[in-house]
Write a protein that holds these residues in place. Structure first.
Motif, PDB file in Angstrom:
ATOM      1  N   PHE A  54     -58.754  49.219  -1.782  1.00  0.00           N
ATOM      2  CA  PHE A  54     -59.462  50.111  -0.861  1.00  0.00           C
ATOM      3  C   PHE A  54     -58.514  51.268  -0.590  1.00  0.00           C
ATOM      4  N   ALA A  55     -58.827  52.418  -1.134  1.00  0.00           N
ATOM      5  CA  ALA A  55     -57.960  53.587  -1.013  1.00  0.00           C
ATOM      6  C   ALA A  55     -58.767  54.780  -0.535  1.00  0.00           C
ATOM      7  N   ILE A  56     -58.118  55.636   0.238  1.00  0.00           N
ATOM      8  CA  ILE A  56     -58.722  56.868   0.732  1.00  0.00           C
ATOM      9  C   ILE A  56     -57.803  58.029   0.370  1.00  0.00           C
ATOM     10  N   ASP A  57     -58.359  59.031  -0.253  1.00  0.00           N
ATOM     11  CA  ASP A  57     -57.606  60.234  -0.612  1.00  0.00           C
ATOM     12  C   ASP A  57     -57.783  61.247   0.517  1.00  0.00           C
ATOM     13  N   PHE A  58     -56.766  61.359   1.385  1.00  0.00           N
ATOM     14  CA  PHE A  58     -56.861  62.245   2.537  1.00  0.00           C
ATOM     15  C   PHE A  58     -56.690  63.711   2.163  1.00  0.00           C
ATOM     16  N   SER A  59     -56.365  63.993   0.918  1.00  0.00           N
ATOM     17  CA  SER A  59     -56.373  65.391   0.488  1.00  0.00           C
ATOM     18  C   SER A  59     -57.797  65.900   0.257  1.00  0.00           C
ATOM     19  N   LEU A  60     -58.750  64.988   0.098  1.00  0.00           N
ATOM     20  CA  LEU A  60     -60.161  65.345  -0.040  1.00  0.00           C
ATOM     21  C   LEU A  60     -60.967  65.075   1.216  1.00  0.00           C
ATOM     22  N   CYS A  61     -60.493  64.175   2.059  1.00  0.00           N
ATOM     23  CA  CYS A  61     -61.244  63.773   3.251  1.00  0.00           C
ATOM     24  C   CYS A  61     -61.382  64.956   4.208  1.00  0.00           C
ATOM     25  N   MET A  62     -62.603  65.135   4.760  1.00  0.00           N
ATOM     26  CA  MET A  62     -62.828  66.199   5.733  1.00  0.00           C
ATOM     27  C   MET A  62     -63.021  65.633   7.143  1.00  0.00           C
ATOM     28  N   TYR A  63     -62.736  64.326   7.339  1.00  0.00           N
ATOM     29  CA  TYR A  63     -62.704  63.709   8.663  1.00  0.00           C
ATOM     30  C   TYR A  63     -64.057  63.833   9.374  1.00  0.00           C
ATOM     31  N   CYS A  64     -65.130  63.620   8.616  1.00  0.00           N
ATOM     32  CA  CYS A  64     -66.462  63.682   9.212  1.00  0.00           C
ATOM     33  C   CYS A  64     -66.809  62.404   9.948  1.00  0.00           C
ATOM     34  N   GLY A  65     -66.214  61.262   9.565  1.00  0.00           N
ATOM     35  CA  GLY A  65     -66.467  59.998  10.245  1.00  0.00           C
ATOM     36  C   GLY A  65     -67.729  59.287   9.800  1.00  0.00           C
ATOM     37  N   ILE A  66     -68.365  59.732   8.723  1.00  0.00           N
ATOM     38  CA  ILE A  66     -69.593  59.062   8.269  1.00  0.00           C
ATOM     39  C   ILE A  66     -69.294  57.645   7.803  1.00  0.00           C
ATOM     40  N   CYS A  67     -68.174  57.431   7.143  1.00  0.00           N
ATOM     41  CA  CYS A  67     -67.836  56.090   6.653  1.00  0.00           C
ATOM     42  C   CYS A  67     -67.662  55.110   7.806  1.00  0.00           C
ATOM     43  N   ILE A  68     -67.134  55.576   8.916  1.00  0.00           N
ATOM     44  CA  ILE A  68     -66.947  54.701  10.072  1.00  0.00           C
ATOM     45  C   ILE A  68     -68.279  54.387  10.730  1.00  0.00           C
ATOM     46  N   GLU A  69     -69.175  55.367  10.748  1.00  0.00           N
ATOM     47  CA  GLU A  69     -70.463  55.162  11.397  1.00  0.00           C
ATOM     48  C   GLU A  69     -71.361  54.211  10.608  1.00  0.00           C
ATOM     49  N   VAL A  70     -71.329  54.291   9.272  1.00  0.00           N
ATOM     50  CA  VAL A  70     -72.246  53.489   8.464  1.00  0.00           C
ATOM     51  C   VAL A  70     -71.717  52.088   8.189  1.00  0.00           C
ATOM     52  N   ILE A  84     -49.144  66.621  -2.677  1.00  0.00           N
ATOM     53  CA  ILE A  84     -50.532  66.314  -2.338  1.00  0.00           C
ATOM     54  C   ILE A  84     -50.998  65.008  -2.965  1.00  0.00           C
ATOM     55  N   ARG A  85     -50.383  64.596  -4.039  1.00  0.00           N
ATOM     56  CA  ARG A  85     -50.767  63.344  -4.684  1.00  0.00           C
ATOM     57  C   ARG A  85     -50.378  62.126  -3.866  1.00  0.00           C
ATOM     58  N   ASN A  86     -49.445  62.299  -2.930  1.00  0.00           N
ATOM     59  CA  ASN A  86     -49.029  61.182  -2.085  1.00  0.00           C
ATOM     60  C   ASN A  86     -49.956  60.953  -0.893  1.00  0.00           C
ATOM     61  N   LEU A  87     -51.008  61.755  -0.751  1.00  0.00           N
ATOM     62  CA  LEU A  87     -51.966  61.559   0.332  1.00  0.00           C
ATOM     63  C   LEU A  87     -53.035  60.529  -0.009  1.00  0.00           C
ATOM     64  N   LEU A  88     -52.947  59.920  -1.180  1.00  0.00           N
ATOM     65  CA  LEU A  88     -53.831  58.819  -1.550  1.00  0.00           C
ATOM     66  C   LEU A  88     -53.212  57.524  -1.049  1.00  0.00           C
ATOM     67  N   HIS A  89     -53.758  56.958   0.012  1.00  0.00           N
ATOM     68  CA  HIS A  89     -53.185  55.777   0.665  1.00  0.00           C
ATOM     69  C   HIS A  89     -54.027  54.554   0.345  1.00  0.00           C
ATOM     70  N   GLU A  90     -53.336  53.462   0.017  1.00  0.00           N
ATOM     71  CA  GLU A  90     -53.995  52.213  -0.339  1.00  0.00           C
ATOM     72  C   GLU A  90     -54.267  51.374   0.914  1.00  0.00           C
ATOM     73  N   LYS A  91     -54.830  50.188   0.687  1.00  0.00           N
ATOM     74  CA  LYS A  91     -55.276  49.355   1.806  1.00  0.00           C
ATOM     75  C   LYS A  91     -54.109  48.837   2.643  1.00  0.00           C
ATOM     76  N   ASP A  92     -52.936  48.707   2.066  1.00  0.00           N
ATOM     77  CA  ASP A  92     -51.793  48.231   2.855  1.00  0.00           C
ATOM     78  C   ASP A  92     -51.427  49.250   3.938  1.00  0.00           C
ATOM     79  N   ARG A  93     -51.416  50.515   3.574  1.00  0.00           N
ATOM     80  CA  ARG A  93     -51.105  51.554   4.558  1.00  0.00           C
ATOM     81  C   ARG A  93     -52.243  51.700   5.564  1.00  0.00           C
ATOM     82  N   LEU A  94     -53.471  51.591   5.098  1.00  0.00           N
ATOM     83  CA  LEU A  94     -54.608  51.689   6.011  1.00  0.00           C
ATOM     84  C   LEU A  94     -54.651  50.512   6.982  1.00  0.00           C
TER      85      LEU A  94
END
Length: 227
Positions: A73-89, A108-118
């Motif tokens: 489970f990874a999230i690329d925060f260089s693309l994320c716009m912090y809309c919060g839709i994933c949290i709502e659904v 910028i490539r280090n902004l991809l965080h895996e599930k351990d960091r999350l």
């Protein structure tokens, strides 16, 4: 212009953030069922999920079941716009907002965080705010505090059921398609009843209805025309 400017001594002094600050998205891995709703609803496609299926041992008197196991489970925060839709659904409360914001990177490539960091950011999620005094209680508490009433004609553990809410007090039950009417329905609606006759070898069932009403007038008399 007349007030004195005060410089916040960051990072020595931490800033006071609002309760709903959108710092970073935290993951509670135990609650994730790999339903993929967050990844499908993300407008930026910045969530990456990998999983596999495992067969759980069958309980006593049951059968084994397959369960999705989360691998990535990874999230690329260089693309994320912090809309919060994933949290709502998320239907299982696996994603939360954390006020943590100190995760800047030189690449910028280090902004991809895996599930351990999350999952580590999940420890910084603040508790939910207190419920307002005059607001309606949560639906879970309202369902638990709803009084139960006995079911007519039923005895045992299932003799009681929750009373319907105020919005469903006048709603009548609808018979599903193909369901046969109960015996009480035939007697109340005047429908035909079933009588069982003994013929020696076995029983024969026949429908017995109400006798037809005969008219007291002469059958040869012509019917009156309606005006």
């Amino acid at each position: 212009m007349l007030s004195r400017s005060v410089t916040q001594q960051y990072p020595d002094v931490r800033p006071d953030l609002p309760p709903r600050s959108r710092g970073v998205i935290a993951l509670v891995e135990e609650n994730c069922t790999v339903c993929m709703l967050c990844a499908r609803e993300c407008p930026d496609w910045c969530i990456y999920i990998d999983s596999h299926k495992e067969t759980l041992p069958a309980p006593e008197g049951g059968r084994p079941r397959a369960r999705n196991m989360l691998d990535r489970f990874a999230i690329d925060f260089s693309l994320c716009m912090y809309c919060g839709i994933c949290i709502e659904v998320c239907p299982f409360d696996a994603l939360f907002w954390s006020p943590e914001f100190e995760y800047a990177e030189g690449d910028i490539r280090n902004l991809l965080h895996e599930k351990d960091r999350l999952a580590a950011w999940a420890q910084t999620v603040p508790p939910p705010p207190a419920h307002e005094p005059n607001a309606d209680p949560p639906k879970e508490l309202a369902a638990d505090s709803r009084p139960v009433r006995p079911r007519p004609g039923v005895t045992g553990p299932g003799a009681t059921r929750a009373a319907p809410s105020a919005g469903h007090a006048g709603v009548r039950a609808i018979r599903p398609p193909g369901a046969l009417p109960r015996k009480d329905d035939d007697s109340s609606t005047g429908g035909p009843s079933v009588e069982k006759l003994s013929t020696g070898g076995g029983g024969v069932s026949r429908a017995v209805g109400k006798p037809e009403q005969t008219s007291s007038t002469d059958p040869n008399e012509e019917p009156e025309e309606e005006t």
